[in-house]
Write a protein that holds these residues in place. Sequence first.
Motif, PDB file in Angstrom:
ATOM      1  N   TRP A   1       0.835  -1.213   0.000  1.00  0.00           N
ATOM      2  CA  TRP A   1       0.000   0.000   0.000  1.00  0.00           C
ATOM      3  C   TRP A   1       0.867   1.259   0.000  1.00  0.00           C
ATOM      4  CZ3 TRP A   1      -5.505   0.241   0.901  1.00  0.00           C
ATOM      5  CH2 TRP A   1      -6.000   1.535   1.108  1.00  0.00           C
ATOM      6  N   ILE A   2       1.815   1.294   0.932  1.00  0.00           N
ATOM      7  CA  ILE A   2       2.669   2.479   1.039  1.00  0.00           C
ATOM      8  C   ILE A   2       3.549   2.621  -0.207  1.00  0.00           C
ATOM      9  CG2 ILE A   2       4.593   3.483   2.337  1.00  0.00           C
ATOM     10  CD1 ILE A   2       3.290   2.339   4.863  1.00  0.00           C
ATOM     11  N   ALA A   3       4.110   1.523  -0.691  1.00  0.00           N
ATOM     12  CA  ALA A   3       4.980   1.575  -1.870  1.00  0.00           C
ATOM     13  C   ALA A   3       4.210   2.066  -3.097  1.00  0.00           C
ATOM     14  CB  ALA A   3       5.583   0.202  -2.137  1.00  0.00           C
ATOM     15  N   LEU A   4       3.016   1.565  -3.310  1.00  0.00           N
ATOM     16  CA  LEU A   4       2.226   2.002  -4.463  1.00  0.00           C
ATOM     17  C   LEU A   4       1.848   3.476  -4.353  1.00  0.00           C
ATOM     18  CD1 LEU A   4      -0.131  -1.041  -5.141  1.00  0.00           C
ATOM     19  CD2 LEU A   4       1.783  -0.258  -6.533  1.00  0.00           C
ATOM     20  N   ASN A   5       1.540   3.947  -3.170  1.00  0.00           N
ATOM     21  CA  ASN A   5       1.154   5.349  -3.008  1.00  0.00           C
ATOM     22  C   ASN A   5       2.345   6.299  -3.046  1.00  0.00           C
ATOM     23  OD1 ASN A   5      -1.807   5.746  -2.617  1.00  0.00           O
ATOM     24  ND2 ASN A   5      -1.439   4.057  -1.191  1.00  0.00           N
TER      25      ASN A   5
ATOM     26  N   PHE B   1      -1.502   8.983   4.443  1.00  0.00           N
ATOM     27  CA  PHE B   1      -2.155   7.658   4.388  1.00  0.00           C
ATOM     28  C   PHE B   1      -3.407   7.615   5.266  1.00  0.00           C
ATOM     29  CE2 PHE B   1       2.466   6.785   3.847  1.00  0.00           C
ATOM     30  CZ  PHE B   1       2.442   6.600   2.482  1.00  0.00           C
ATOM     31  N   ILE B   2      -4.275   8.551   5.051  1.00  0.00           N
ATOM     32  CA  ILE B   2      -5.501   8.654   5.838  1.00  0.00           C
ATOM     33  C   ILE B   2      -6.415   7.454   5.587  1.00  0.00           C
ATOM     34  CG2 ILE B   2      -7.582  10.050   6.190  1.00  0.00           C
ATOM     35  CD1 ILE B   2      -5.838  12.491   5.558  1.00  0.00           C
ATOM     36  N   LEU B   3      -6.512   6.991   4.365  1.00  0.00           N
ATOM     37  CA  LEU B   3      -7.350   5.830   4.054  1.00  0.00           C
ATOM     38  C   LEU B   3      -6.802   4.575   4.737  1.00  0.00           C
ATOM     39  CD1 LEU B   3      -9.828   4.929   2.511  1.00  0.00           C
ATOM     40  CD2 LEU B   3      -8.388   4.513   0.528  1.00  0.00           C
ATOM     41  N   LEU B   4      -5.484   4.432   4.784  1.00  0.00           N
ATOM     42  CA  LEU B   4      -4.881   3.282   5.478  1.00  0.00           C
ATOM     43  C   LEU B   4      -5.187   3.353   6.976  1.00  0.00           C
ATOM     44  CD1 LEU B   4      -3.072   0.765   5.271  1.00  0.00           C
ATOM     45  CD2 LEU B   4      -1.108   2.271   5.620  1.00  0.00           C
TER      46      LEU B   4
END
Length: 179
Positions: free
Chosen positions: A55-59, A72-75
């Motif tokens: 998730w973090i890598a893609l964003n 990363f509010i959605l995470l």
Amino acid sequence: MSPEQSGRRLDTPRQGRRFSFNLDSDVVGVYAERIARFLGTGRYLAIQTVIVIVWIALNLVAVSWRWDPYPFILLNLAFSTQAAYAAPLILLAQNRQENRDKVSLDEDRMRAAQTKADTEFLARELAAVRLAVGDTVTRDYLRRELDDLLTELTERLSPTDDADDEFGLRPGDSRDPDK
């Protein structure tokens, strides 16, 4: 038109129009325990770690796919939602385990009481057997009594110089049963 004429009474609540959603608490509890057990495994932690890293890598890297920028509010929302559901599920599983432990403890107490009663009964029976054995004739006692009786009989049957034996017969008498 009165309520009685319309077929409906005002003092009786309506029935059958409400949607009733009934769940069996045991079924919910079983699934809650399964989820709680899975949440506590290393496998779950590994899967969650991989998802967070991806998730973090893609964003961070894929600029065109940025659906959740840096804070990363959605995470965080996903983690909050997961925690909001995980905590009650874990508590439900713990409560069910506590109930099983209570039942098991009650069964253990009943089993211990039964074992104690059985042990006390056997102790009483053993004491009764010991008392009964104390009143019985032992082999040594019987042997000693038989030896004493044999000695007494041999003394009585041996020829003596006394004239009469206990039957009033003399050794040469015609009424002597040995002749």
